[in-house]
Design a protein around this motif. Structure first.
Motif, PDB file in Angstrom:
ATOM      1  N   LYS A 139       4.418  40.390  45.595  1.00 62.31           N
ATOM      2  CA  LYS A 139       3.729  39.822  46.948  1.00 62.31           C
ATOM      3  C   LYS A 139       2.926  38.611  47.021  1.00 62.31           C
ATOM      4  N   ASP A 142      -0.442  37.418  52.228  1.00 60.33           N
ATOM      5  CA  ASP A 142      -0.217  38.809  53.198  1.00 60.33           C
ATOM      6  C   ASP A 142       1.123  39.217  53.614  1.00 60.33           C
ATOM      7  N   GLY A 143       2.159  38.498  52.610  1.00 58.62           N
ATOM      8  CA  GLY A 143       3.467  38.792  52.791  1.00 58.62           C
ATOM      9  C   GLY A 143       3.869  40.080  52.523  1.00 58.62           C
ATOM     10  N   SER A 144       5.325  40.216  52.311  1.00 52.80           N
ATOM     11  CA  SER A 144       5.832  41.586  52.066  1.00 52.80           C
ATOM     12  C   SER A 144       6.134  41.460  50.616  1.00 52.80           C
ATOM     13  N   ALA A 175       8.714  31.140  45.227  1.00 54.89           N
ATOM     14  CA  ALA A 175       7.523  31.619  45.829  1.00 54.89           C
ATOM     15  C   ALA A 175       6.396  31.769  44.963  1.00 54.89           C
ATOM     16  N   GLU A 181      -2.466  31.417  46.802  1.00 51.24           N
ATOM     17  CA  GLU A 181      -3.137  32.384  47.279  1.00 51.24           C
ATOM     18  C   GLU A 181      -3.025  33.453  46.152  1.00 51.24           C
TER      19      GLU A 181
END
Length: 242
Positions: A139, A142-144, A175, A181
């Motif tokens: 992840k 704040d993604g899934s 990603a 992040e």
């Protein structure tokens, strides 16, 4: 549209300095003793036992830890969880039978992840070779959570000092490249005989590799963007010889 895409592609190649892949985080539980309190929660420092290696360009946000459906164990020279006793992926997810950790680049850095390597010490509880399954997820911010491929079969004999599992290649996951992040990894397991342990071979028994590079300064970015746009303008203005 084509012009914008080409500019983005060129900038992706020229703005980021080259960096060689290194071990960003490594955990070696050798020397960790059950007499010292067993397996630590949020294992992020050598002061908790074993050896933890952390690259200077990143920070551990959450040390190696266990999901709520598991419990700590007391195996010397290893780290993992007991209570991983579900028989299906869906049940393992529902029961929170997972191990996890998270990291982030230090401020001003970009982080690219390339590989996960791990050694698994299979417990002596009887199990049918090839039936034990596990699945890694990641992840970003704040993604899934996203599955990394399909569930994998644990390889090797049980009741040994550890078996190296095939490297999990992360370099093809867009990603996980040039990340600014926090990134969290989870590993769900089922049909494991109740326990899942990283250990107990020499060196790191769980290691995440990748590279870290500095975020380009805004002035340099602007210079590169203007340079690329100027080149593209001349390219499209130049008549094609005929």
């Amino acid at each position: 549209m084509k012009f914008t895409a080409l500019v983005a592609a060129i900038l992706g190649m020229v703005t980021l300095p080259h960096a060689h892949a290194v071990v960003l985080i490594g955990w070696d539980p050798q020397g960790m003793s059950a007499a010292n309190g067993g397996w630590p929660d949020g294992w992020s420092s050598s002061s908790q036992g074993g050896t933890v290696t952390v690259d200077s360009g990143i920070q551990i946000v959450e040390g190696l830890n266990r999901g709520a459906g598991t419990t700590a164990g007391t195996l010397n020279n290893g780290w993992g969880a007991t209570g991983i006793n579900q028989t299906t992926q869906a049940a393992a997810i529902s029961d929170n039978d997972y191990l996890f950790f998270s990291l982030a680049p230090q401020e001003g850095n970009l982080m690219s992840l390339s590989a996960l390597d791990y050694n698994v010490r299979l417990v002596s509880t009887p199990w049918n070779s090839g039936d034990t399954r596990y699945l890694w997820q990641y992840k970003v911010g704040d993604g899934s959570f996203v599955d990394i491929g399909e569930p994998l079969a644990l390889v090797g004999e049980y009741n040994t000092n550890g078996v190296a599992q095939p490297t999990l290649n992360l370099s093809g996951i867009a990603a996980l490249q040039n990340v600014t992040e926090e990134v969290e990894f989870r590993m769900y397991a089922w049909n494991s005989g109740g326990q899942f342990v990283f250990g107990r071979l020499p060196g790191n028994d769980l290691a995440l590799s990748g590279s870290v590079s500095a975020v380009p300064e805004p002035s340099r970015m602007l210079f590169l963007i203007l340079g690329v746009m100027s080149w593209m303008f001349r390219r499209y203005r130049t008549p094609i010889p005929g």
